[in-house]
Design an enzyme around this catalytic site. Structure first.
Site, PDB file in Angstrom:
ATOM      1  N   HIS A 120       0.872  -1.179   0.000  1.00  0.00           N
ATOM      2  CA  HIS A 120       0.000   0.000   0.000  1.00  0.00           C
ATOM      3  C   HIS A 120       0.911   1.232   0.000  1.00  0.00           C
ATOM      4  O   HIS A 120       2.016   1.185   0.552  1.00  0.00           O
ATOM      5  CB  HIS A 120      -0.830  -0.056   1.290  1.00  0.00           C
ATOM      6  CG  HIS A 120      -1.897   0.974   1.415  1.00  0.00           C
ATOM      7  ND1 HIS A 120      -1.642   2.270   1.758  1.00  0.00           N
ATOM      8  CD2 HIS A 120      -3.235   0.883   1.259  1.00  0.00           C
ATOM      9  CE1 HIS A 120      -2.784   2.941   1.821  1.00  0.00           C
ATOM     10  NE2 HIS A 120      -3.767   2.124   1.515  1.00  0.00           N
ATOM     11  N   ASP A 197       3.251  -4.143   8.206  1.00  0.00           N
ATOM     12  CA  ASP A 197       2.042  -3.345   8.025  1.00  0.00           C
ATOM     13  C   ASP A 197       0.856  -4.279   8.258  1.00  0.00           C
ATOM     14  O   ASP A 197       0.512  -5.080   7.394  1.00  0.00           O
ATOM     15  CB  ASP A 197       2.041  -2.771   6.598  1.00  0.00           C
ATOM     16  CG  ASP A 197       0.742  -2.051   6.279  1.00  0.00           C
ATOM     17  OD1 ASP A 197      -0.176  -2.061   7.116  1.00  0.00           O
ATOM     18  OD2 ASP A 197       0.664  -1.476   5.177  1.00  0.00           O
ATOM     19  N   GLN A 200      -4.398  -4.574   7.254  1.00  0.00           N
ATOM     20  CA  GLN A 200      -5.434  -5.536   6.846  1.00  0.00           C
ATOM     21  C   GLN A 200      -5.378  -6.791   7.704  1.00  0.00           C
ATOM     22  O   GLN A 200      -6.413  -7.352   8.058  1.00  0.00           O
ATOM     23  CB  GLN A 200      -5.248  -5.924   5.365  1.00  0.00           C
ATOM     24  CG  GLN A 200      -5.432  -4.785   4.385  1.00  0.00           C
ATOM     25  CD  GLN A 200      -6.873  -4.278   4.311  1.00  0.00           C
ATOM     26  OE1 GLN A 200      -7.826  -4.991   4.610  1.00  0.00           O
ATOM     27  NE2 GLN A 200      -7.030  -3.032   3.905  1.00  0.00           N
ATOM     28  N   LYS A 223     -10.303   0.033  10.632  1.00  0.00           N
ATOM     29  CA  LYS A 223     -10.572  -1.207   9.887  1.00  0.00           C
ATOM     30  C   LYS A 223     -10.946  -2.345  10.829  1.00  0.00           C
ATOM     31  O   LYS A 223     -11.477  -3.361  10.425  1.00  0.00           O
ATOM     32  CB  LYS A 223      -9.343  -1.607   9.059  1.00  0.00           C
ATOM     33  CG  LYS A 223      -9.031  -0.612   7.932  1.00  0.00           C
ATOM     34  CD  LYS A 223      -7.914  -1.123   7.075  1.00  0.00           C
ATOM     35  CE  LYS A 223      -7.197  -0.042   6.304  1.00  0.00           C
ATOM     36  NZ  LYS A 223      -7.932   0.461   5.155  1.00  0.00           N
ATOM     37  N   CYS A 359      -4.796   2.350  -3.695  1.00  0.00           N
ATOM     38  CA  CYS A 359      -3.579   2.885  -3.054  1.00  0.00           C
ATOM     39  C   CYS A 359      -2.399   1.932  -3.235  1.00  0.00           C
ATOM     40  O   CYS A 359      -1.555   1.793  -2.336  1.00  0.00           O
ATOM     41  CB  CYS A 359      -3.788   3.157  -1.571  1.00  0.00           C
ATOM     42  SG  CYS A 359      -5.018   4.403  -1.247  1.00  0.00           S
TER      43      CYS A 359
HETATM   44  C1  PLP Z   1      -2.325  -2.651   3.715  1.00  0.00           C
HETATM   45  C2  PLP Z   1      -2.630  -1.252   4.150  1.00  0.00           C
HETATM   46  N1  PLP Z   1      -1.665  -0.506   4.711  1.00  0.00           N
HETATM   47  C3  PLP Z   1      -1.874   0.739   5.127  1.00  0.00           C
HETATM   48  C4  PLP Z   1      -3.111   1.326   5.002  1.00  0.00           C
HETATM   49  C5  PLP Z   1      -3.282   2.734   5.462  1.00  0.00           C
HETATM   50  O1  PLP Z   1      -4.191   2.816   6.518  1.00  0.00           O
HETATM   51  P1  PLP Z   1      -4.704   4.219   7.043  1.00  0.00           P
HETATM   52  O2  PLP Z   1      -5.228   4.957   5.847  1.00  0.00           O
HETATM   53  O3  PLP Z   1      -5.765   3.865   8.028  1.00  0.00           O
HETATM   54  O4  PLP Z   1      -3.551   4.910   7.673  1.00  0.00           O
HETATM   55  C6  PLP Z   1      -4.152   0.613   4.428  1.00  0.00           C
HETATM   56  C7  PLP Z   1      -5.466   1.228   4.222  1.00  0.00           C
HETATM   57  O5  PLP Z   1      -6.208   0.877   3.338  1.00  0.00           O
HETATM   58  C8  PLP Z   1      -3.905  -0.713   3.989  1.00  0.00           C
HETATM   59  O6  PLP Z   1      -4.871  -1.455   3.430  1.00  0.00           O
END
Ligand code: PLP
Length: 401
Positions: A120, A197, A200, A223, A359
């Protein structure tokens, strides 16, 4: 067979969705909140808001207790060694930026940071920009045919110059668990720091971070059925000790004079300013709620939804899944149909799915696609949601082809 969700009634948003003829299939973007979380949010405000850690009055003490209570709950949820390893952030993005700035001093020109091809943007851009600031090499670990980080290539690419590995636990596009244990072992063998990270991954099942052995792990509250605006950076005590302070301001200091200051140790030293108090209290309520459910029943329900989603999608000609997903989601494209047109027609019929590049622009480009549709399900979705989706999808394709 209607495949009802035993948890749906706990989420008041679904009554509103029903009233407005909306079907919500975008939980990987953000999840709905159970009544227990809404009660915690409202309760915090109804009892009287107060700032944490600073006030010597009863409302301040109550807010601090609730806020710190969440820290303990998160530590337990992740099996951290201690609540002191839990830093509150605004979300995964902020946690990853904190790391990329706070660890910057450890890198010298020519050092390498390894990320994967499926990250992401939140777990790519902070490292990409750090690499540019410090003249480092950003190494991108390729994927295998299934959509997982290729371990053989990772073995060849993670070497003595690798100072840090940052990878997703579960891909937000491909819905596949990544082979974290062997990847982390490769990084550890080079004495590199490891960042996971978990944005998810944290949503599906409970993860034992001590067993996983990563140095850092981030996730976002929103989430995980908790409010937005709050998140977590877990850092192993030893790893957190290497992190330099990043944001400066109130509450993260021990001593301040005009020209110098001494900062607090983790976690408070990384929580400058007033945090998202109500949201963090809500995160504690979300963990209480989830912890009180039958985990195996949730797993079974999501697996049944997943199977039904895949079986339904398989009936559409010209539909290509991007991967064989492991969790209750599917990303796909339809031959000859643009994903934006499709999502527009779905949205006109009250179906909320995600379309576009999710993203993860470099991944979509690598897959040779301008974008894809993603259907992602939560514990509250049911078979009727899927039936409405399939009917609307069928209708949209009739119009477009
Ligand atoms: C795999 C992953 N990493 C990071 C993020 C970023 O999360 P946030 O926008 O809540 O900071 C997301 C959000 O969709 C994600 O799916």
């Amino acid at each position: 067979m209607s495949l009802p969700s035993p948890w749906r009634a706990d989420f008041p948003a679904f009554a509103a969705f029903t009233a407005s003829a909306q079907t919500y299939l975008d939980s990987a973007a953000t999840a709905q909140k159970p009544q227990a979380v809404l009660d915690a949010l409202l309760g915090y405000y109804l009892e009287g808001a107060a700032n944490v850690h600073r006030a010597q009055h009863a409302p301040g003490e109550r807010a601090t207790l609730a806020f710190e209570g969440t820290r303990r709950k998160v530590a337990q949820w992740l099996n951290a060694d201690s609540p002191e390893e839990i830093v509150f952030t605004r979300g995964s993005t902020e946690g990853l930026n904190l790391l990329a700035y706070g660890l910057e001093h450890l890198f010298v020109e020519g050092d390498e940071i390894a990320v994967s091809a499926l990250e992401h943007h939140a777990n790519l851009l902070p490292w990409q920009q750090l690499a540019r600031r410090r003249n480092l090499k950003l190494v991108v670990l390729p994927l295998d045919a299934a959509g997982d980080i290729d371990l053989e290539q990772a073995d060849a690419l993670i070497g003595p110059r690798t100072r840090l590995l940052a990878v997703s636990q579960l891909s937000n596009v491909l819905g596949r668990w990544q082979p974290l244990a062997p990847l982390l072992a490769l990084a550890r063998a080079q004495d590199a720091l490891t960042v996971v990270d978990g944005a998810q991954g944290v949503v599906h099942g409970r993860h034992d971070l001590q067993a996983l052995g990563c140095d850092f792990y981030v996730f976002s509250g929103h989430k995980l059925y908790a409010p937005d605006g709050c998140g977590v950076l877990y850092g192993r005590r030893r790893a957190l000790a290497q992190l330099r302070h990043w944001q400066f301001g109130g509450e993260m200091v021990q001593y301040v004079d005009y020209h110098e200051a001494r900062f607090r140790p983790p976690p408070l030293g990384f929580e400058a300013g007033t945090p998202a108090i109500a949201a963090t209290v809500g995160l504690g309520a979300a963990l209480d709620y989830l912890g009180a459910q039958d985990e195996q029943a949730i797993v079974a329900h999501e697996a049944a939804l997943h199977q039904r989603l895949l079986a339904g999608l398989a009936r559409f000609d010209g539909l290509h899944l991007l991967s064989e997903s492991h969790t209750a989601m599917a990303s796909f494209v339809v031959e000859g149909v643009h994903n934006a047109d499709l999502s527009h027609l779905l949205s006109e019929q009250g179906i909320a799915v995600r379309a576009g590049q999710h993203c993860a622009m470099p991944l979509l480009r690598r897959l040779g696609m301008p974008g894809a549709i993603r259907v992602s399900l939560g514990l509250y979705n049911d078979g009727d949601d899927l039936e409405r989706f399939f009917a609307a999808f069928h209708h949209a394709l009739e119009l477009l082809r």
